[in-house]
Design a protein around this motif. Sequence first.
Motif, PDB file in Angstrom:
ATOM      1  N   GLY A   1       0.796  -1.237   0.000  1.00 14.82           N
ATOM      2  CA  GLY A   1       0.000   0.000   0.000  1.00 14.82           C
ATOM      3  C   GLY A   1       0.817   1.269   0.000  1.00 14.82           C
ATOM      4  N   ARG A   2       0.459   2.125   0.946  1.00  9.81           N
ATOM      5  CA  ARG A   2       0.976   3.493   1.037  1.00  9.81           C
ATOM      6  C   ARG A   2       2.501   3.600   1.022  1.00  9.81           C
ATOM      7  NH1 ARG A   2      -1.083   5.821   6.645  1.00  9.81           N
ATOM      8  NH2 ARG A   2       0.123   3.992   7.266  1.00  9.81           N
ATOM      9  N   GLY A   3       3.161   2.777   1.809  1.00  6.57           N
ATOM     10  CA  GLY A   3       4.625   2.751   1.755  1.00  6.57           C
ATOM     11  C   GLY A   3       5.338   3.795   2.596  1.00  6.57           C
ATOM     12  N   SER A   4       4.679   4.299   3.654  1.00  2.00           N
ATOM     13  CA  SER A   4       5.374   5.322   4.444  1.00  2.00           C
ATOM     14  C   SER A   4       6.544   4.725   5.234  1.00  2.00           C
ATOM     15  CB  SER A   4       4.404   6.055   5.377  1.00  2.00           C
ATOM     16  OG  SER A   4       4.017   5.253   6.458  1.00  2.00           O
ATOM     17  N   ASN A   5       6.430   3.474   5.664  1.00  4.72           N
ATOM     18  CA  ASN A   5       7.564   2.848   6.356  1.00  4.72           C
ATOM     19  C   ASN A   5       8.726   2.589   5.401  1.00  4.72           C
ATOM     20  OD1 ASN A   5       7.176   2.210   9.341  1.00  4.72           O
ATOM     21  ND2 ASN A   5       5.174   1.692   8.470  1.00  4.72           N
TER      22      ASN A   5
ATOM     23  N   ALA B   1       6.692  -4.123   5.116  1.00  5.48           N
ATOM     24  CA  ALA B   1       6.251  -2.784   5.489  1.00  5.48           C
ATOM     25  C   ALA B   1       4.842  -2.582   4.927  1.00  5.48           C
ATOM     26  CB  ALA B   1       7.222  -1.734   4.943  1.00  5.48           C
TER      27      ALA B   1
ATOM     28  N   ILE C   1       6.962  -4.650  10.746  1.00  5.55           N
ATOM     29  CA  ILE C   1       6.551  -3.585  11.664  1.00  5.55           C
ATOM     30  C   ILE C   1       5.052  -3.752  11.899  1.00  5.55           C
ATOM     31  CG2 ILE C   1       6.311  -1.962   9.702  1.00  5.55           C
ATOM     32  CD1 ILE C   1       7.389  -0.677  13.062  1.00  5.55           C
TER      33      ILE C   1
ATOM     34  N   PRO D   1       1.601  -2.206  14.129  1.00  5.44           N
ATOM     35  CA  PRO D   1       1.164  -1.004  14.864  1.00  5.44           C
ATOM     36  C   PRO D   1       0.468  -1.294  16.191  1.00  5.44           C
ATOM     37  CG  PRO D   1      -0.338  -1.462  13.059  1.00  5.44           C
ATOM     38  CD  PRO D   1       0.691  -2.551  13.029  1.00  5.44           C
TER      39      PRO D   1
ATOM     40  N   LEU E   1       2.224   5.690  14.003  1.00  5.52           N
ATOM     41  CA  LEU E   1       2.995   5.658  12.750  1.00  5.52           C
ATOM     42  C   LEU E   1       4.318   6.429  12.873  1.00  5.52           C
ATOM     43  CD1 LEU E   1       2.764   4.489   9.836  1.00  5.52           C
ATOM     44  CD2 LEU E   1       1.924   6.735   9.134  1.00  5.52           C
TER      45      LEU E   1
ATOM     46  N   GLU F   1       6.624   4.172  14.459  1.00  7.58           N
ATOM     47  CA  GLU F   1       6.987   3.076  13.553  1.00  7.58           C
ATOM     48  C   GLU F   1       8.181   3.480  12.699  1.00  7.58           C
ATOM     49  OE1 GLU F   1       3.853   1.360  11.128  1.00  7.58           O
ATOM     50  OE2 GLU F   1       2.350   1.862  12.618  1.00  7.58           O
TER      51      GLU F   1
END
Length: 211
Positions: free
Chosen positions: A21-25, A98, A119, A121, A182, A185
Amino acid sequence: MGEEIFVSPKKKGKVAVFISGRGSNFRALHDAILAGKINAEIALVFSNKKEAPGLKIAQERNLETLFLNSKDYPSLEEFEKEIIKELKKRDVDLICLAGYMKILSSSFCNEFNNCIMNIHPALLPAFPGLHVQKKALEWGVKYSGATVHFVTADVDMGPIIIQAVVPVHQDDTEETLSDRILKEEHKIYAEAVRLFFEGKLEIRGRRVFIR
Ligand code: GRF
């Protein structure tokens, strides 16, 4: 029989980040690498979802990306065989899950024993699985947080590397709590990967020691 001890390698490592998904990690890991905080390079960003926004970010950052659709393979085994081939081709040392939303088979986990991180949450072993910020809120816990752990076939139950704690406020919504978690994280995932390639993570049974 004596307890098996694993010590992470001290080297410039090659990392594959798995996303859905989003890929913020993923972005936080890459940022930490670019800032010189982690002795590693991202050799591959893999997604099982074609439209994962994180894939686009990886492409914009000129990282090598790969999308494979599990539906194109007759079985999970065949799908994972293909992934393993791509990982071996690039000499990947560490896989960072991630937000990768597909459960890995036990044979995949064994193939990369002690070399897959995830990771999560929440403060494992509390709240494994999905929608855990909502579950933590509904349960009424006063603290939650994030966990980086090694991945074993037992989903969300592998040896814990680092945890970060955040308070749960009375007026929190799923969104505000998720945002607070987040931020942590992003910090602890980069820290765990840094320690891994500094040869500082030692696994003894269920426990991870920082040397
Ligand atoms: C994060 O909350 C992570 O802990 C969980 O999935 C989410 C992925 O977010 N496993 P992102 O794609 O890294 O932004």
